[in-house]
Design a protein around this motif. Structure first.
Motif, PDB file in Angstrom:
ATOM      1  N   ASP A  70       0.834  -1.215   0.000  1.00 29.51           N
ATOM      2  CA  ASP A  70       0.000   0.000   0.000  1.00 29.51           C
ATOM      3  C   ASP A  70       0.861   1.254   0.000  1.00 29.51           C
ATOM      4  O   ASP A  70       0.516   2.263  -0.649  1.00 29.51           O
ATOM      5  N   ILE A  71       1.995   1.233   0.703  1.00 31.39           N
ATOM      6  CA  ILE A  71       2.903   2.384   0.694  1.00 31.39           C
ATOM      7  C   ILE A  71       3.454   2.612  -0.701  1.00 31.39           C
ATOM      8  O   ILE A  71       3.541   3.751  -1.193  1.00 31.39           O
ATOM      9  N   ALA A  72       3.842   1.535  -1.379  1.00 32.99           N
ATOM     10  CA  ALA A  72       4.360   1.655  -2.737  1.00 32.99           C
ATOM     11  C   ALA A  72       3.303   2.237  -3.678  1.00 32.99           C
ATOM     12  O   ALA A  72       3.617   3.058  -4.566  1.00 32.99           O
ATOM     13  N   THR A  73       2.047   1.828  -3.489  1.00 36.95           N
ATOM     14  CA  THR A  73       0.964   2.361  -4.314  1.00 36.95           C
ATOM     15  C   THR A  73       0.780   3.853  -4.073  1.00 36.95           C
ATOM     16  O   THR A  73       0.607   4.640  -5.010  1.00 36.95           O
ATOM     17  N   CYS A  74       0.839   4.271  -2.792  1.00 32.29           N
ATOM     18  CA  CYS A  74       0.702   5.689  -2.460  1.00 32.29           C
ATOM     19  C   CYS A  74       1.847   6.506  -3.051  1.00 32.29           C
ATOM     20  O   CYS A  74       1.640   7.602  -3.602  1.00 32.29           O
ATOM     21  N   ASP A  75       3.064   5.995  -2.928  1.00 33.17           N
ATOM     22  CA  ASP A  75       4.215   6.718  -3.480  1.00 33.17           C
ATOM     23  C   ASP A  75       4.102   6.856  -4.995  1.00 33.17           C
ATOM     24  O   ASP A  75       4.479   7.905  -5.571  1.00 33.17           O
ATOM     25  N   SER A  76       3.583   5.819  -5.652  1.00 30.79           N
ATOM     26  CA  SER A  76       3.404   5.888  -7.107  1.00 30.79           C
ATOM     27  C   SER A  76       2.359   6.939  -7.475  1.00 30.79           C
ATOM     28  O   SER A  76       2.535   7.688  -8.447  1.00 30.79           O
ATOM     29  N   ASP A  77       1.273   6.997  -6.699  1.00 28.59           N
ATOM     30  CA  ASP A  77       0.235   8.000  -6.958  1.00 28.59           C
ATOM     31  C   ASP A  77       0.767   9.409  -6.757  1.00 28.59           C
ATOM     32  O   ASP A  77       0.476  10.326  -7.543  1.00 28.59           O
ATOM     33  N   LEU A  78       1.555   9.606  -5.679  1.00 32.77           N
ATOM     34  CA  LEU A  78       2.092  10.932  -5.394  1.00 32.77           C
ATOM     35  C   LEU A  78       3.039  11.400  -6.489  1.00 32.77           C
ATOM     36  O   LEU A  78       3.095  12.593  -6.822  1.00 32.77           O
ATOM     37  N   ALA A  79       3.801  10.480  -7.056  1.00 35.11           N
ATOM     38  CA  ALA A  79       4.751  10.857  -8.104  1.00 35.11           C
ATOM     39  C   ALA A  79       4.055  11.356  -9.358  1.00 35.11           C
ATOM     40  O   ALA A  79       4.642  12.103 -10.150  1.00 35.11           O
ATOM     41  N   ALA A  80       2.811  10.951  -9.528  1.00 32.63           N
ATOM     42  CA  ALA A  80       2.074  11.328 -10.752  1.00 32.63           C
ATOM     43  C   ALA A  80       1.126  12.498 -10.531  1.00 32.63           C
ATOM     44  O   ALA A  80       0.340  12.829 -11.422  1.00 32.63           O
ATOM     45  N   GLN A  81       1.159  13.129  -9.338  1.00 27.12           N
ATOM     46  CA  GLN A  81       0.197  14.172  -9.037  1.00 27.12           C
ATOM     47  C   GLN A  81       0.905  15.463  -8.631  1.00 27.12           C
ATOM     48  O   GLN A  81       2.084  15.474  -8.265  1.00 27.12           O
ATOM     49  N   ASP A  82       0.111  16.517  -8.660  1.00 28.05           N
ATOM     50  CA  ASP A  82       0.560  17.801  -8.135  1.00 28.05           C
ATOM     51  C   ASP A  82       0.548  17.712  -6.612  1.00 28.05           C
ATOM     52  O   ASP A  82      -0.499  17.486  -6.005  1.00 28.05           O
ATOM     53  N   ARG A  83       1.710  17.901  -5.976  1.00 24.03           N
ATOM     54  CA  ARG A  83       1.815  17.736  -4.528  1.00 24.03           C
ATOM     55  C   ARG A  83       0.951  18.731  -3.754  1.00 24.03           C
ATOM     56  O   ARG A  83       0.690  18.539  -2.570  1.00 24.03           O
ATOM     57  N   THR A  84       0.502  19.810  -4.415  1.00 26.09           N
ATOM     58  CA  THR A  84      -0.303  20.821  -3.706  1.00 26.09           C
ATOM     59  C   THR A  84      -1.800  20.543  -3.788  1.00 26.09           C
ATOM     60  O   THR A  84      -2.596  21.230  -3.156  1.00 26.09           O
ATOM     61  N   SER A  85      -2.214  19.537  -4.562  1.00 26.85           N
ATOM     62  CA  SER A  85      -3.642  19.246  -4.698  1.00 26.85           C
ATOM     63  C   SER A  85      -4.176  18.575  -3.443  1.00 26.85           C
ATOM     64  O   SER A  85      -3.431  17.965  -2.665  1.00 26.85           O
ATOM     65  N   LYS A  86      -5.498  18.703  -3.255  1.00 23.42           N
ATOM     66  CA  LYS A  86      -6.134  18.094  -2.081  1.00 23.42           C
ATOM     67  C   LYS A  86      -5.986  16.570  -2.110  1.00 23.42           C
ATOM     68  O   LYS A  86      -5.754  15.943  -1.074  1.00 23.42           O
ATOM     69  N   ARG A  87      -6.116  15.985  -3.266  1.00 24.19           N
ATOM     70  CA  ARG A  87      -5.986  14.524  -3.368  1.00 24.19           C
ATOM     71  C   ARG A  87      -4.577  14.085  -3.001  1.00 24.19           C
ATOM     72  O   ARG A  87      -4.376  13.082  -2.298  1.00 24.19           O
ATOM     73  N   ALA A  88      -3.592  14.836  -3.454  1.00 27.27           N
ATOM     74  CA  ALA A  88      -2.206  14.486  -3.127  1.00 27.27           C
ATOM     75  C   ALA A  88      -1.969  14.571  -1.629  1.00 27.27           C
ATOM     76  O   ALA A  88      -1.235  13.741  -1.064  1.00 27.27           O
ATOM     77  N   LYS A  89      -2.572  15.557  -1.000  1.00 27.05           N
ATOM     78  CA  LYS A  89      -2.405  15.692   0.451  1.00 27.05           C
ATOM     79  C   LYS A  89      -3.044  14.518   1.193  1.00 27.05           C
ATOM     80  O   LYS A  89      -2.514  14.023   2.187  1.00 27.05           O
TER      81      LYS A  89
END
Length: 290
Positions: A70-89
């Protein structure tokens, strides 16, 4: 006091040794024409195999693998998103929670798998095979053995096991006691015997007595008849007036000058030790530590 150990065959994890007190041991009498009290004790301390064991250690290992995934999945999602977005947070907060769970799980595996893990739902891997064994940890001053003779028939009824249990005046229980050296192998006994079985040399006898494992038969309750009817009677030894175990040396500790009596209702008669040991149909055995 008895010691019980449960161990997982798949991962080798051993639960904490659990100790419990007892005032008697109930021993199953094997279905045979003739057996011995040592064979009954061996059946009591045998290593049993269980096929539906839920291992705490295996559950933590499976949970840790899921958390890392699950951590690996989260890290993969974060790498593909804008870190300032609500979803990224939200994903970052989830990843932080998962990393804390990983730390707690790693600590549990390294130190105490039985520790409480609040907020963590453990995975349920397929049941594993485990072994379970009980041995005597602290031999009592008076050892009471109950010989269970009940046989449960396929028809739902019960019958008495008539097996003749051979007795000796002295009983060495060291093969059935722990020695302080605990085995971490799920397929081996909790402890091995410290001295050879029934080898009453001066050295081994001294070691058996030092470990409080040598007993002398002092009384018995016998049963004659069927499972649901019959008669109980007792044998009791009476020590000689000049008997003193504390002053008896190792070389002659096995000498015996006691008198034996049979008590049946109001009738009491003196009997020989040989007739007591040959009776064979014991129900309760009372041993005094030598």
């Amino acid at each position: 006091m008895a010691a019980s150990r449960t161990a997982c065959v798949r991962c080798g994890y051993i639960e904490a040794i659990r100790h419990s007190t007892f005032d008697n041991l109930s021993l199953t009498v094997p279905r045979a024409h003739t057996t011995s009290i040592e064979e009954c004790l061996a059946m009591y301390t045998v290593i049993d195999r269980l096929d539906d064991f839920k291992c705490r250690h295996c559950s933590i290992v499976a949970t840790l693998a899921r958390v890392k995934q699950d951590i690996a999945t989260c890290d993969s999602d974060l790498a593909a998103q804008d870190r300032t977005s609500k979803r990224a947070k939200r994903v970052a907060a989830t990843a932080a929670t998962l990393r804390e769970q990983q730390r707690v799980l790693d600590d549990a595996l390294a130190n105490n798998p039985e520790a409480d893990l609040p907020g963590i739902q453990l995975a349920s891997p397929p049941p594993s095979v485990s072994t379970r064994q009980t041995m005597i940890a602290r031999p009592p001053k008076i050892l009471v053995l109950h010989l269970s003779r009940s046989i449960y028939l396929p028809t739902g009824g019960t019958a008495k096991n008539p097996a003749c249990v051979q007795l000796q005046r002295f009983l060495d229980i060291s093969p059935f006691t722990t020695t302080g050296h605990i085995s971490t192998n799920a397929s081996t006994p909790i402890s091995g015997p410290a001295v050879p079985v029934n080898k009453y040399s001066a050295e081994s006898l001294a070691e058996i007595r030092r470990r409080n494992c040598l007993y002398r038969l002092s009384a018995m309750v016998f049963h004659s008849g069927a499972h649901d009817s019959g008669h109980f009677y007792a044998y009791r030894s009476v020590k000689a007036a000049n008997s003193d175990d504390a002053q008896t040396g190792s070389n002659n500790i096995l000498t015996d000058s006691d008198q034996w009596f049979m008590v049946s209702d109001i009738r009491t008669v003196e009997v020989s030790l040989e007739s007591v040991l040959d009776a064979g149909n014991g129900y309760l055995l009372f041993y005094e530590r030598v």
